[in-house]
Design a protein around this motif. Structure first.
Motif, short mmCIF file in Angstrom:
data_model
loop_
_atom_site.label_atom_id
_atom_site.label_comp_id
_atom_site.label_asym_id
_atom_site.label_seq_id
_atom_site.Cartn_x
_atom_site.Cartn_y
_atom_site.Cartn_z
N PRO A 58 0.92 -1.27 -0.03
CA PRO A 58 -0.19 0.06 -0.01
C PRO A 58 0.93 1.30 0.03
O PRO A 58 2.01 1.26 0.75
CB PRO A 58 -0.68 0.04 1.29
N SER A 59 0.50 2.28 -0.92
CA SER A 59 1.41 3.36 -0.92
C SER A 59 1.07 4.35 0.16
O SER A 59 2.02 5.35 0.50
CB SER A 59 1.14 4.03 -2.38
N GLY A 60 -0.15 4.18 0.84
CA GLY A 60 -0.43 5.17 1.80
C GLY A 60 -1.57 6.25 1.38
O GLY A 60 -1.91 7.43 1.86
N ASP A 61 -1.61 6.46 -0.02
CA ASP A 61 -2.45 7.34 -0.76
C ASP A 61 -3.83 6.58 -1.29
O ASP A 61 -3.75 5.38 -1.80
CB ASP A 61 -1.73 7.89 -2.06
N VAL A 62 -4.98 7.35 -1.48
CA VAL A 62 -6.21 6.69 -2.04
C VAL A 62 -6.49 7.74 -3.18
O VAL A 62 -6.41 8.86 -2.89
CB VAL A 62 -6.94 6.78 -0.94
N ALA A 63 -7.02 7.27 -4.26
CA ALA A 63 -7.75 8.15 -5.33
C ALA A 63 -9.12 8.10 -5.30
O ALA A 63 -9.66 6.73 -5.06
CB ALA A 63 -7.15 7.59 -6.59
N TRP A 64 -9.85 8.89 -5.21
CA TRP A 64 -11.23 9.12 -5.43
C TRP A 64 -11.87 9.49 -6.86
O TRP A 64 -11.25 10.36 -7.26
CB TRP A 64 -11.93 10.17 -4.74
N ARG A 65 -12.23 8.55 -7.56
CA ARG A 65 -12.40 8.58 -8.82
C ARG A 65 -14.02 8.99 -9.10
O ARG A 65 -14.91 8.15 -8.45
CB ARG A 65 -12.22 7.53 -9.77
N MET A 66 -14.38 9.64 -9.90
CA MET A 66 -15.75 10.29 -10.19
C MET A 66 -16.02 10.95 -11.50
O MET A 66 -14.98 11.34 -12.02
CB MET A 66 -16.58 11.03 -9.15
N THR A 67 -17.24 11.04 -11.98
CA THR A 67 -17.19 11.38 -13.50
C THR A 67 -18.38 12.49 -13.29
O THR A 67 -19.59 12.33 -12.45
CB THR A 67 -17.72 10.30 -14.48
#
Ligand SMILES: Cc1cc2nc3c(=O)[nH]c(=O)nc-3n(C[C@H](O)[C@H](O)[C@H](O)COP(=O)(O)OP(=O)(O)OC[C@H]3O[C@@H](n4cnc5c(N)ncnc54)[C@H](O)[C@@H]3O)c2cc1C
Length: 389
Positions: free
Chosen positions: A178-187
């Motif tokens: 795990p990188s410690g980052d999260v991506a929130w994806r939306m459109t």
């Protein structure tokens, strides 16, 4: 190696499909085996830089087939004020475009090309679960959804089974972390926004956001990236938008407007593979794409590297006379480049998320630089051309 060499690709993502098309174009018959029973639209948007588009063009996939939107610059903005920090030029010296597009459009275009190629067979619903080597080549076991097991042996295996690669596990290579980052994806529907924003990135302490048009401009893709503490476990969908608005509460109202107008946001915890797993030292197995080097999306190069890898794997096998030689040719072309891309990603991660004071120095430095000087920073990345067979 002669075109009669057996080639088995595991995984029908961007890397595996590109590799299969590249091998078929060189005259090899290719089997692709994919664990999913159906290949559905996964993920939202992608940026594809000229280095990747040159490979796709060689495979006959031009811009029209990808439904992409061409950009000439990426606008970097201050997260808080929205003020432009710099316009980063992204068109390559030879004029090859830089596109933003929907991942599903890229996958559909690759799949249509695969389906139309008589040299490629795609088998769905079989998960690779084991690997053994013998004098005949590499034998892989695949478990079907009904529990039955199929075995396939090939001289060259392309491991393109993504960040949590079963083949890498079977080869004893280190797991992704795990990188410690999260991506929130939306459109966001074009109808729900005032105008198409081009490719925009807002930079701020610990977080950044990127928005760009996809689906020929009918939709905007929005990604928010920050510490994984942003993704509280079990957060209800209705609470997510409120929580994101709260985290970005002092940011540019234009970005907040996009978050508000967007559909549901899904968290995507980001894992990385480091060191690179592409050269496992195993005869006849070449690991490509996220399986080899899943990287954080700070330089928008994950899919681009998967595409470069796919082409280069076929090139390496074509010019080699043994599997060992193919692995050497592959490593000669890929190792240094992937290392440099990784370093660039780490650099972007540092400078995108700087606290206020060093960020002011960053912004001033960027504002004082000419567009040509900024473009030179990325020339080595975007001007790459696929090795000739
Ligand atoms: C938020 C975010 C934004 C991004 N933005 C960009 C961008 O702008 N530009 C860019 O270039 N990249 C971007 N990327 C990265 C990009 O999406 C990936 O790097 C790329 O899609 C990797 O492709 P792949 O084929 O290697 O892996 P995957 O897409 O993961 O494909 C692997 C395939 O293998 C199959 N598989 C897995 N295990 C098995 C098994 N045991 N047996 C058989 N099949 C199996 C899977 O089902 C899947 O189909 C982004 C990533 C994220 C998270």
């Amino acid at each position: 190696m002669p075109p009669s060499t057996s080639i088995l690709v595991v995984g029908a993502g961007i890397a595996g499909l590109t590799a299969a098309l590249s091998f078929a174009q060189a005259g090899f018959a290719v089997d692709i085996v994919e664990r999913s029973e159906r290949l559905e639209a996964v993920g939202a948007g992608l940026q594809l830089s000229p280095n990747a588009l040159r490979v796709l063009a060689r495979l006959g996939l031009d811009r029209e087939r990808l439904n992409g939107v061409a950009a000439t610059t990426v606008t970097l903005r201050s997260g808080r004020s929205g003020r432009t920090i710099a316009e980063i030029p992204v068109v390559s010296a030879d004029g090859t475009a830089y596109l933003s597009l929907y991942r599903a459009d890229l996958q559909s275009a690759l799949l249509a090309a695969v389906a139309a190629d008589p040299l490629i067979t795609l088998t769905l619903g079989e998960r690779c679960t084991a690997l053994a080597q013998s004098a005949d080549g590499t034998t892989l076991s695949f478990t079907r959804t009904d529990g039955s097991v199929a075995e396939r042996t090939a001289t060259i295996v392309i491991a393109a089974d993504g960040v949590h690669s079963a083949l890498c596990a079977a080869l004893g290579l280190p797991a992704a972390v795990p990188s410690g980052d999260v991506a929130w994806r939306m459109t966001i529907d074009a109808a729900a926004q005032a105008s198409s924003p081009g490719i925009q990135a807002w930079l701020g302490p610990r977080r950044h956001a990127v928005a760009y048009p996809v689906q020929a401009g009918r939709t905007t893709n929005l990604v928010l990236i920050g510490p994984d503490s942003d993704a509280a476990a079990g957060m209800a969908e209705s609470a997510t938008k409120t929580a994101l608005m709260q985290r970005f509460r002092r940011w540019d109202p234009r970005l907040r407007g996009l978050i508000e107008a967007a559909g549901p946001a899904t968290p995507w915890p980001l894992s990385t593979v480091d060191p690179d797993r592409s050269a496992p030292g195993m005869d006849g197995v070449i690991v490509i794409g996220d399986a080899a080097h899943a990287m954080l999306p700070y330089a928008a190069q994950g899919a681009a590297m998967a595409i470069e890898d796919g082409w280069t794997a076929a090139w390496a096998v074509t010019r080699a006379s043994t599997p060992q030689e193919a692995a050497r040719h592959y490593a000669d072309v890929r190792t240094a480049r992937l290392k440099r891309v990784r370093q660039r990603v780490a650099f972007h991660r540092r400078v995108y998320h700087l606290p206020a004071l060093p960020a002011a120095a960053r912004d001033l430095t960027l504002r004082l630089r000419s567009a040509e000087s900024v473009a030179r920073d990325l020339g080595w990345l975007y001007d790459w051309t696929p090795p000739e067979r």
